[in-house]
Scaffold this motif. Sequence first.
Motif, PDB file in Angstrom:
ATOM      1  N   HIS A   1       0.828  -1.208   0.000  1.00 25.22           N
ATOM      2  CA  HIS A   1       0.000   0.000   0.000  1.00 25.22           C
ATOM      3  C   HIS A   1       0.860   1.255   0.000  1.00 25.22           C
ATOM      4  O   HIS A   1       1.804   1.397   0.785  1.00 25.22           O
ATOM      5  N   GLY A   2       0.531   2.173  -0.906  1.00 26.19           N
ATOM      6  CA  GLY A   2       1.262   3.420  -1.007  1.00 26.19           C
ATOM      7  C   GLY A   2       0.728   4.485  -0.070  1.00 26.19           C
ATOM      8  O   GLY A   2      -0.486   4.659   0.066  1.00 26.19           O
ATOM      9  N   LEU A   3       1.620   5.208   0.581  1.00 27.44           N
ATOM     10  CA  LEU A   3       1.261   6.269   1.514  1.00 27.44           C
ATOM     11  C   LEU A   3       1.327   7.636   0.809  1.00 27.44           C
ATOM     12  O   LEU A   3       1.896   7.748  -0.281  1.00 27.44           O
ATOM     13  N   PRO A   4       0.775   8.664   1.420  1.00 28.93           N
ATOM     14  CA  PRO A   4       0.779   9.980   0.780  1.00 28.93           C
ATOM     15  C   PRO A   4       2.178  10.502   0.429  1.00 28.93           C
ATOM     16  O   PRO A   4       2.321  11.291  -0.505  1.00 28.93           O
ATOM     17  N   ASP A   5       3.203  10.052   1.164  1.00 32.21           N
ATOM     18  CA  ASP A   5       4.560  10.521   0.869  1.00 32.21           C
ATOM     19  C   ASP A   5       5.218   9.748  -0.269  1.00 32.21           C
ATOM     20  O   ASP A   5       6.377   9.990  -0.604  1.00 32.21           O
ATOM     21  N   GLY A   6       4.482   8.800  -0.859  1.00 28.40           N
ATOM     22  CA  GLY A   6       5.002   8.046  -1.991  1.00 28.40           C
ATOM     23  C   GLY A   6       5.675   6.749  -1.628  1.00 28.40           C
ATOM     24  O   GLY A   6       6.007   5.953  -2.513  1.00 28.40           O
ATOM     25  N   GLU A   7       5.890   6.506  -0.337  1.00 30.59           N
ATOM     26  CA  GLU A   7       6.527   5.265   0.095  1.00 30.59           C
ATOM     27  C   GLU A   7       5.478   4.194   0.373  1.00 30.59           C
ATOM     28  O   GLU A   7       4.330   4.491   0.696  1.00 30.59           O
ATOM     29  N   THR A   8       5.896   2.947   0.266  1.00 25.65           N
ATOM     30  CA  THR A   8       5.014   1.841   0.631  1.00 25.65           C
ATOM     31  C   THR A   8       5.165   1.544   2.118  1.00 25.65           C
ATOM     32  O   THR A   8       6.148   1.934   2.755  1.00 25.65           O
ATOM     33  N   LEU A   9       4.200   0.818   2.647  1.00 19.14           N
ATOM     34  CA  LEU A   9       4.301   0.391   4.041  1.00 19.14           C
ATOM     35  C   LEU A   9       5.489  -0.555   4.233  1.00 19.14           C
ATOM     36  O   LEU A   9       6.130  -0.547   5.283  1.00 19.14           O
ATOM     37  N   LEU A  10       5.790  -1.353   3.219  1.00 23.49           N
ATOM     38  CA  LEU A  10       6.960  -2.224   3.309  1.00 23.49           C
ATOM     39  C   LEU A  10       8.232  -1.394   3.436  1.00 23.49           C
ATOM     40  O   LEU A  10       9.136  -1.738   4.214  1.00 23.49           O
ATOM     41  N   ALA A  11       8.332  -0.296   2.693  1.00 26.19           N
ATOM     42  CA  ALA A  11       9.508   0.570   2.789  1.00 26.19           C
ATOM     43  C   ALA A  11       9.665   1.106   4.207  1.00 26.19           C
ATOM     44  O   ALA A  11      10.778   1.146   4.745  1.00 26.19           O
ATOM     45  N   LYS A  12       8.564   1.519   4.823  1.00 23.83           N
ATOM     46  CA  LYS A  12       8.612   2.008   6.202  1.00 23.83           C
ATOM     47  C   LYS A  12       9.081   0.917   7.147  1.00 23.83           C
ATOM     48  O   LYS A  12       9.890   1.157   8.052  1.00 23.83           O
ATOM     49  N   LEU A  13       8.589  -0.300   6.936  1.00 25.48           N
ATOM     50  CA  LEU A  13       8.954  -1.411   7.810  1.00 25.48           C
ATOM     51  C   LEU A  13      10.426  -1.761   7.664  1.00 25.48           C
ATOM     52  O   LEU A  13      11.119  -2.007   8.663  1.00 25.48           O
ATOM     53  N   ILE A  14      10.934  -1.749   6.446  1.00 22.66           N
ATOM     54  CA  ILE A  14      12.340  -2.082   6.193  1.00 22.66           C
ATOM     55  C   ILE A  14      13.261  -1.080   6.894  1.00 22.66           C
ATOM     56  O   ILE A  14      14.271  -1.461   7.494  1.00 22.66           O
ATOM     57  N   VAL A  15      12.901   0.191   6.838  1.00 20.58           N
ATOM     58  CA  VAL A  15      13.710   1.224   7.488  1.00 20.58           C
ATOM     59  C   VAL A  15      13.757   0.981   8.997  1.00 20.58           C
ATOM     60  O   VAL A  15      14.805   1.083   9.626  1.00 20.58           O
ATOM     61  N   LEU A  16      12.600   0.645   9.581  1.00 14.93           N
ATOM     62  CA  LEU A  16      12.545   0.395  11.017  1.00 14.93           C
ATOM     63  C   LEU A  16      13.411  -0.803  11.399  1.00 14.93           C
ATOM     64  O   LEU A  16      14.134  -0.767  12.400  1.00 14.93           O
ATOM     65  N   ILE A  17      13.341  -1.865  10.620  1.00 15.11           N
ATOM     66  CA  ILE A  17      14.116  -3.062  10.905  1.00 15.11           C
ATOM     67  C   ILE A  17      15.605  -2.759  10.804  1.00 15.11           C
ATOM     68  O   ILE A  17      16.416  -3.199  11.633  1.00 15.11           O
ATOM     69  N   SER A  18      15.991  -2.002   9.788  1.00 16.21           N
ATOM     70  CA  SER A  18      17.398  -1.655   9.589  1.00 16.21           C
ATOM     71  C   SER A  18      17.914  -0.800  10.741  1.00 16.21           C
ATOM     72  O   SER A  18      19.054  -0.951  11.178  1.00 16.21           O
ATOM     73  N   THR A  19      17.051   0.092  11.244  1.00 14.21           N
ATOM     74  CA  THR A  19      17.444   0.970  12.348  1.00 14.21           C
ATOM     75  C   THR A  19      17.633   0.207  13.638  1.00 14.21           C
ATOM     76  O   THR A  19      18.497   0.528  14.456  1.00 14.21           O
ATOM     77  N   GLU A  20      16.834  -0.856  13.821  1.00 13.48           N
ATOM     78  CA  GLU A  20      16.909  -1.637  15.057  1.00 13.48           C
ATOM     79  C   GLU A  20      18.143  -2.502  15.132  1.00 13.48           C
ATOM     80  O   GLU A  20      18.553  -2.929  16.196  1.00 13.48           O
ATOM     81  N   LYS A  21      18.738  -2.829  13.977  1.00 10.22           N
ATOM     82  CA  LYS A  21      19.896  -3.726  13.967  1.00 10.22           C
ATOM     83  C   LYS A  21      21.117  -3.036  14.577  1.00 10.22           C
ATOM     84  O   LYS A  21      21.305  -1.858  14.462  1.00 10.22           O
TER      85      LYS A  21
END
Length: 223
Positions: free
Chosen positions: A203-223
């Motif tokens: 699903h695309g968000l208003p900022d043009g990113e997908t929810l998967l993109a948001k999730l990937i960033v969070l996972i990468s930050t947690e590592k």
Amino acid sequence: MSTIMPDRHSQAADFLSTHPDYRVQGRLVPVTHFHVADPLSSSRIGVAIDVETTGLDRETDQIIELAVQRFRFDDRGRIIQVGMPRVWREDPGIPIDPKITKLTGLAAEDLAGHSINHAMAVDILSSADIIVAHNAAFDRPFVDRRLPAIAGKPWACSMAELDWLELGFEGRGLAHLVSQCGWFYEGHRAENDILALLYLLSHGLPDGETLLAKLIVLISTEK
């Protein structure tokens, strides 16, 4: 060149969707991709996963249905390829609580003699750069216990790791989130749930990113 005319149901849906007092939802259907691949972009493999079990106890209850679906996503978090869903039922060798049957639609006779294809399940999950579940805290312990060969693979939880309120959604349940995106499906069956998860991640968000993109960033930050 011929033009395909929309059928009357599509026309009715389009008409209703223009009115502020109506919200039209579409049924989820299988897809082969959500975005067209960019030949200059790298990609990784994900696996959407869901389990149905005999109960909630991760130590004593067992998987009765396992569904996995491999997908490929690019470096922008766009799903560019969706594989075939693989679904296995498994006979737990114990009576099925009527509440579980009511929830999942699976009774003892539906499971009798069935088992998970261990080799295929391990092969699919081992190929993943990331395994995604909508409630990984529940699914992962059951999968790790049933398929110890894939223990240690990176997982992501779309339910708990995304700030749904900040992203403009209400609640965290998969069916409810999917509904807010404009779709509906028959829930509480593993195959349907992984398809819904893929739609949600794409699903695309208003900022043009997908929810998967948001999730990937969070996972990468947690590592």
